[in-house]
Structures are given as structure tokens and as C-alpha cells.
Motif scaffolding. Structure first.
Motif, short mmCIF file in Angstrom:
data_model
loop_
_atom_site.label_atom_id
_atom_site.label_comp_id
_atom_site.label_asym_id
_atom_site.label_seq_id
_atom_site.Cartn_x
_atom_site.Cartn_y
_atom_site.Cartn_z
N SER A 1 21.58 -45.06 -16.84
CA SER A 1 21.95 -45.10 -15.43
C SER A 1 20.77 -45.67 -14.65
N HIS A 2 20.93 -45.74 -13.35
CA HIS A 2 19.84 -46.24 -12.52
C HIS A 2 18.62 -45.33 -12.55
N SER B 1 21.70 -54.78 -10.56
CA SER B 1 21.11 -54.63 -11.90
C SER B 1 21.81 -55.47 -12.96
N LEU C 1 19.36 -51.60 -7.18
CA LEU C 1 18.00 -51.08 -7.12
C LEU C 1 17.31 -51.59 -5.86
N GLY D 1 18.10 -45.90 -5.63
CA GLY D 1 19.26 -46.42 -6.33
C GLY D 1 20.49 -46.16 -5.49
N ASP E 1 27.31 -47.34 -13.57
CA ASP E 1 26.99 -48.11 -12.37
C ASP E 1 27.42 -47.36 -11.11
#
Length: 434
Positions: A277-278, A368, A428, A330, A213
Motif C-alpha cells: 500500500s502507500h 504511483s 503520493l 498519501g 490503491d
């Protein structure tokens, strides 16, 4: 035929008032689906005759055949259940620490903890993890899942009470400290963070699936890096405490910072893997945007800074974008608290952008994990939002000054609602232009 997508946004029907809003919801849905921990484990972890494969990495079990799982953070329950299913008879046991209400396991011991405030429950979970790891031998194997939210869950200190650590973190958050600064301090407050779980697990064979994160994906800061060799020092942690005047303002007179393990041997049997991950979310969002006929541009870690500043800046980039554009980002902003309102960084970000948006433009942001410091996951903003606010006599600037974004978006009806999702890969952001 394309498989029907699971709906993550619970109020999608209320939000989808035009084509641009519908596109935003669909793009978020695609991103959230891509970072479901259980889906990723089922797809990418496979049992073999001698161990498991994680993508292209082969993790061999030890001679004893004993295999344990230790999972911590907001993704722990979801990933733990999936690992329990994948490993099947190969799994010996383990510990899962999460905040999920409805977690049940066949072989894993579950601890429901608290977040963002540490607690006695979190300490109980941490002690169970330490006890398990300390009893492992070089013939054993342990699979970790490390995810955001793990810092609070891995509370174990004889010097700082849960309430004192909570006051310290609240002070840092109010002053706009970054997640890296906060987790640098956390590493040096608990004997479970900053590489300590790797130390306890040694000499067992160990691998960690890290669900990041952290916008930079520097894995030593995810959940304060319990399985990763720490590069920060006590002196750096002390400097951050001084920078934000934490100890004097939080009435914590006795704060003994602990140095983290640096010895090579504790990490020689540990393999840390950036598992999600993002970036996976953003790639899926890009593909969905392109399916919708939009030209998509992705920037993985571009959104950093104070929410109210970054929100306004993003609208400037949107004004310059070509028609039919999707700007996908992100990151993680910070909020400096000036008022006593209720909200989160994603909602404040959209609220700050709202006055600058033009006809045919939209900005939205979601956490997220589905929880933007409130039951809202985030918010969506466009000209329709502004018109609705005007009808209700609501001034976005007034709510921004009070840090009261939750109340604003609840009133206008443009909050994004998902519930807690069991995933956690930073925030996001979507900016769309007709």
C-alpha cells in the motif's frame, strides 16, 4: 557502499534545479522503489516443501499439487512474472489481466485489457478467469494478485455494455464521486467483482495478495473486491446512482444491479492479505527525507477531497512547518470538471497550490502508477515554477478553471515523467520547506 538506486523519474535532471527540488525527486524515487510489485514478491514470497510462505503466513498447497495464479490490475504483469519465477516448477498455470504492452509468461496466459474503460478484451479475460476457477477442486490451490485497475479489467455483464459502463463511470468521475462510491456501483454491475472470484474458486484453497490503491486500505474496494466478502448492497449502489443522476444523464435505461455473494462458505478457504500500500512508499520516503537532513512527518490517508481545495490547504500547513521539514502524505483527491482541458488530479492539486507557495517551499504530487490521467505522473511546483509561468504569460488560475493542468506543466517544464510503472498504491504527496 550504498547500492545505486534505479531512476524512476525520467526527467529528474531537468527538474533538479536546486537543493529542494533534488530532495523531492530523491524522496519520490525512494517511495516508488518501495512499492515495486516484483521486488516485493521476490523478497516476501518463498516456496516451501508443502506450499509458500507470504511473510509469516504459510499457504499450504492442496493434495493434487496443482497451483494456479490469477492476477488482475495494473500490478498484475509485474507481480505475475515474479510469482512465476518464485513458484517455478510448482506452478501449474493461470491467467494474468493487465494493461501492460510488453508482458510475456512461460506458464501464465496473458490478456491485455483496457483501462479505465471496460471492453470486449476485458470480458474475454474475465471469462477465462471464471472458466479456470470453476474447474478447481478442494485439492487445488490458487494465488490471486488483486490491484488497482482491476475493476475495469473484471468486466463481465449481460445487462450493461462496456460503453454504457464507461459512460456511467465518466459521469461519476466528472461529478467528483469518490473511488469508494464508484467501486460500490461496479461491484453490483459485474459477476467478477464484489467477492465473486472467491465464489468461483471455492472450494479450492485460495490466498490473495492485495496491492491497495485505496487511501483507507479497505481491501473490499481494491479493484472492487473480487476476493473479499462485500459489505455493500444493491440498495446502496442504487442510492449512489440516484445521488449523481447517473442513469438519466448517461442514457442507460436498463441497469440491473446484481447482489454480491454473502454466504460464509465461499470465503472460508480464502485468505486476503494486504500485501502493498502507500504506507510502504511513505515509510521509504520518510527514511530518505531523514537521510537528507529533513524532519519528516507522515500522514497515511490525510489527502481526500477536491484537488483544488486540498492543494491550497496543504500550503497553509507548509507555512506553519519548521524549517527543514518534509510533510509526506498519501491519499487520493477528486476533480470536479468545470472546463474542457487536459489533466489529472495530481497536476491539478499542484496547480491549485502554486499561487500560495513562498520562497523556500515546494509541493509535488505523483500517481504511483506513473499515469495521472495523462502521460505525466504528476507535477512539482515552487517559486521557480511561478516565475517561469510569468515569463511565458501563463496564468495558473486560468488553467485551473479549464482543468488544463497538463498543458500548464508541459509548458513550464515541471511535469514529473515516469512512464507507466506497473505499480499502483494511491497518490503520493511531498511538501518541503528549507
Amino acid at each position: 557502499m550504498r547500492q545505486k538506486m534505479r531512476r524512476f523519474v525520467r526527467n529528474s535532471r531537468a527538474l533538479r534545479k536546486n537543493k529542494l527540488r533534488t530532495a523531492a525527486v530523491r524522496i519520490f524515487e525512494a517511495g516508488l522503489k518501495a512499492v515495486e510489485p516484483a521486488r516485493a514478491v521476490a523478497k516476501r514470497v518463498r516456496v516451501t516443501r508443502t506450499g509458500v510462505t507470504i511473510d509469516d503466513f504459510e499457504f499450504l498447497f492442496g493434495k493434487s499439487g496443482r497451483v494456479f495464479v490469477v492476477a488482475v490490475g495494473k500490478c498484475a504483469a509485474s507481480a505475475g512474472r515474479a510469482l512465476e519465477k518464485v513458484l517455478g516448477r510448482s506452478l501449474t498455470g493461470g491467467v494474468v489481466a493487465d494493461i501492460a504492452e510488453d508482458a510475456s509468461f512461460r506458464k501464465l496466459r496473458y490478456f491485455k485489457g483496457t483501462h479505465p474503460t471496460p471492453s470486449a478484451q476485458n470480458r474475454e479475460a474475465s471469462e477465462a478467469i471464471i472458466t479456470l476457477l470453476r474447474n478447481l477442486t478442494e485439492e487445488d490451490a490458487v494465488l490471486f494478485v488483486v490491484s488497482g485497475g482491476g475493476s475495469a479489467l473484471l468486466y463481465n455483464s449481460d445487462d450493461i455494455s462496456p460503453e454504457e459502463e464507461a459512460r456511467m463511470m465518466q459521469r461519476l468521475s466528472r461529478e467528483g464521486a469518490t473511488i469508494v462510491e464508484m467501486n460500490t456501483i461496479r461491484k453490483h454491475l459485474s459477476t467478477c467483482r464484489g467477492g465473486n472470484l472467491a465464489k468461483y474458486a471455492y472450494p479450492a484453497r485460495s490466498a490473495a495478495l492485495i496491492i491497495s490503491d485505496i487511501p483507507s486500505n479497505d481491501i473490499q474496494f481494491v479493484a472492487s473486491g473480487p476476493t473479499v466478502r462485500d459489505t455493500t448492497t444493491v440498495q446502496e449502489a442504487a442510492a449512489i446512482l440516484e445521488k449523481y443522476r447517473v442513469l438519466e444523464t448517461c442514457d442507460v435505461p436498463h441497469c440491473r444491479l446484481l447482489e454480491t455473494p454473502k454466504e460464509d462458505k465461499y470465503f472460508q478457504n480464502m485468505r486476503n492479505i494486504l500485501f502493498l500500500s502507500h504506507m510502504e512508499a511513505l515509510q521509504a520516503m520518510k527514511e530518505e527525507a531523514e537521510r537528507l537532513g529533513l524532519a519528516a512527518d507522515v500522514c497515511g490517508a490525510c489527502v481526500v477531497g477536491e484537488s483544488r481545495t486540498i492543494g491550497a490547504l496543504m500550503t497553509e500547513g507548509l507555512h506553519k512547518a519548521a524549517p527543514h521539514s518534509a510533510l509526506l502524505y498519501g491519499g487520493e483527491t477528486t476533480v470536479v470538471l468545470r472546463g474542457e482541458g487536459k489533466g489529472g488530479r495530481n497536476q491539478e492539486f499542484v496547480l491549485s497550490a502554486l499561487p500560495h507557495l513562498r520562497e523556500g517551499e515546494l509541493i509535488a504530487s505523483v500517481a504511483s502508477d506513473g499515469w495521472d490521467n495523462t502521460p505525466h505522473a504528476g507535477a512539482l511546483g515552487d517559486v521557480l515554477t511561478r516565475r517561469r509561468a510569468e515569463e511565458l504569460g501563463l496564468n495558473p488560475h486560468d488553467f485551473l478553471e479549464r482543468n488544463d493542468s497538463f498543458t500548464f506543466f508541459e509548458a513550464v517544464g515541471d511535469a514529473v515523467l515516469t512512464g507507466r510503472l506497473g505499480s499502483n498504491v494511491a497518490d503520493l504527496f511531498v511538501a518541503l520547506k528549507e
